[in-house]
Design a protein around this motif. Structure first.
Motif, PDB file in Angstrom:
ATOM      1  N   PHE A 193       0.565  -1.169   0.351  1.00 29.39           N
ATOM      2  CA  PHE A 193      -0.164  -0.010   0.029  1.00 29.39           C
ATOM      3  C   PHE A 193       1.185   1.363  -0.390  1.00 29.39           C
ATOM      4  N   ALA A 194       2.030   1.111   0.643  1.00 31.96           N
ATOM      5  CA  ALA A 194       3.206   2.568   0.622  1.00 31.96           C
ATOM      6  C   ALA A 194       3.004   2.490  -0.554  1.00 31.96           C
ATOM      7  N   LEU A 195       3.782   1.562  -1.138  1.00 29.96           N
ATOM      8  CA  LEU A 195       4.425   1.383  -3.154  1.00 29.96           C
ATOM      9  C   LEU A 195       3.405   2.217  -3.369  1.00 29.96           C
ATOM     10  N   VAL A 196       1.792   1.902  -3.553  1.00 32.15           N
ATOM     11  CA  VAL A 196       1.009   1.928  -4.356  1.00 32.15           C
ATOM     12  C   VAL A 196       0.685   3.826  -3.767  1.00 32.15           C
ATOM     13  N   TYR A 199       3.658   5.808  -5.345  1.00 29.26           N
ATOM     14  CA  TYR A 199       3.242   5.868  -7.333  1.00 29.26           C
ATOM     15  C   TYR A 199       2.651   6.690  -7.861  1.00 29.26           C
ATOM     16  N   ILE A 200       1.327   5.988  -6.612  1.00 31.47           N
ATOM     17  CA  ILE A 200       0.185   7.108  -6.881  1.00 31.47           C
ATOM     18  C   ILE A 200       1.043   9.079  -6.956  1.00 31.47           C
ATOM     19  N   ARG A 201       1.581   9.330  -5.311  1.00 31.52           N
ATOM     20  CA  ARG A 201       2.493  10.292  -5.550  1.00 31.52           C
ATOM     21  C   ARG A 201       3.127  10.713  -6.527  1.00 31.52           C
TER      22      ARG A 201
END
Length: 204
Positions: A193-196, A199-201
């Motif tokens: 979730f943190a990577l997602v 990545y979204i950021r």
């Protein structure tokens, strides 16, 4: 004269005939009649006297010979008495032997019966001992079986306890593994979730 001589000779013959040492004969004959018959047959007085005298001697010798072969009455009575005494003695000995044999047989019978009673008592004692030994062996065997059953039951309980303990350990390990898996999944999910989010950021 002739008749008196015949009478004397007849009396001598009768005395010889009637009296002996152990025998009285019953031969009777008329000497006068015999002398008359001899004279009638042609014998003279001298011849008749000679015949009567010879007959007297023959009869006397015959009676004496017969008397020697006979037993005196006293001897016969003594022998009969001795035989009675011997018979009484023999009868007494036979009765004594019979009584002795009966006593011996009775004693032997009593001894045999006593031995049989003794053997019967010994047999009863042996049977009682054997039964007692069998009962003791059975009781010991039952006790041993109970002890073995108790030991087996204790071992079974120990095995059940060990199995329960192992199952509890396995459950604990499974729970720990589950917890670790859940922690790992949560960590993976959080990292993902943190990577997602990162990545979204970056994309925005």
């Amino acid at each position: 004269m002739f008749i008196s001589r015949c009478t004397v000779i007849g009396s001598l013959i009768r005395r010889r005939l009637f009296v002996s040492a152990s025998f009285r004969a019953n031969h009777h004959f008329d000497t006068l009649k015999l002398a008359q018959r001899l004279e009638a047959a042609g014998f003279s007085q001298t011849q008749s006297e000679a015949v009567l005298k010879a007959l007297d001697e023959v009869l006397a010798e015959s009676i004496d010979s017969l008397a020697t072969t006979l037993v005196r009455k006293e001897v016969l009575s003594r022998q009969a008495y001795q035989q009675k005494v011997d018979f009484t003695k023999l009868r007494s000995e036979l009765l004594s032997l019979d009584k002795t044999d009966s006593t011996q047989i009775r004693n032997e019978h009593e001894r045999i019966m006593a031995n049989m009673d003794k053997l019967r008592t010994q047999l009863k004692d042996e049977i009682a001992k054997s039964q007692a030994n069998v009962r003791l062996d059975l009781n010991l065997e039952k006790g041993r079986i109970r002890e073995e059953a108790a030991v087996h039951e204790l071992k079974i309980k120990e095995t059940d306890t060990r199995i329960d303990s192992e199952l509890a350990n396995v459950k604990t390990q499974i729970e720990a593994v589950k917890f670790q898996v859940m922690q790992w999944l949560i960590g993976v999910c959080t990292g993902t979730f943190a990577l997602v989010l990162a990545y979204i950021r970056l994309l925005t």
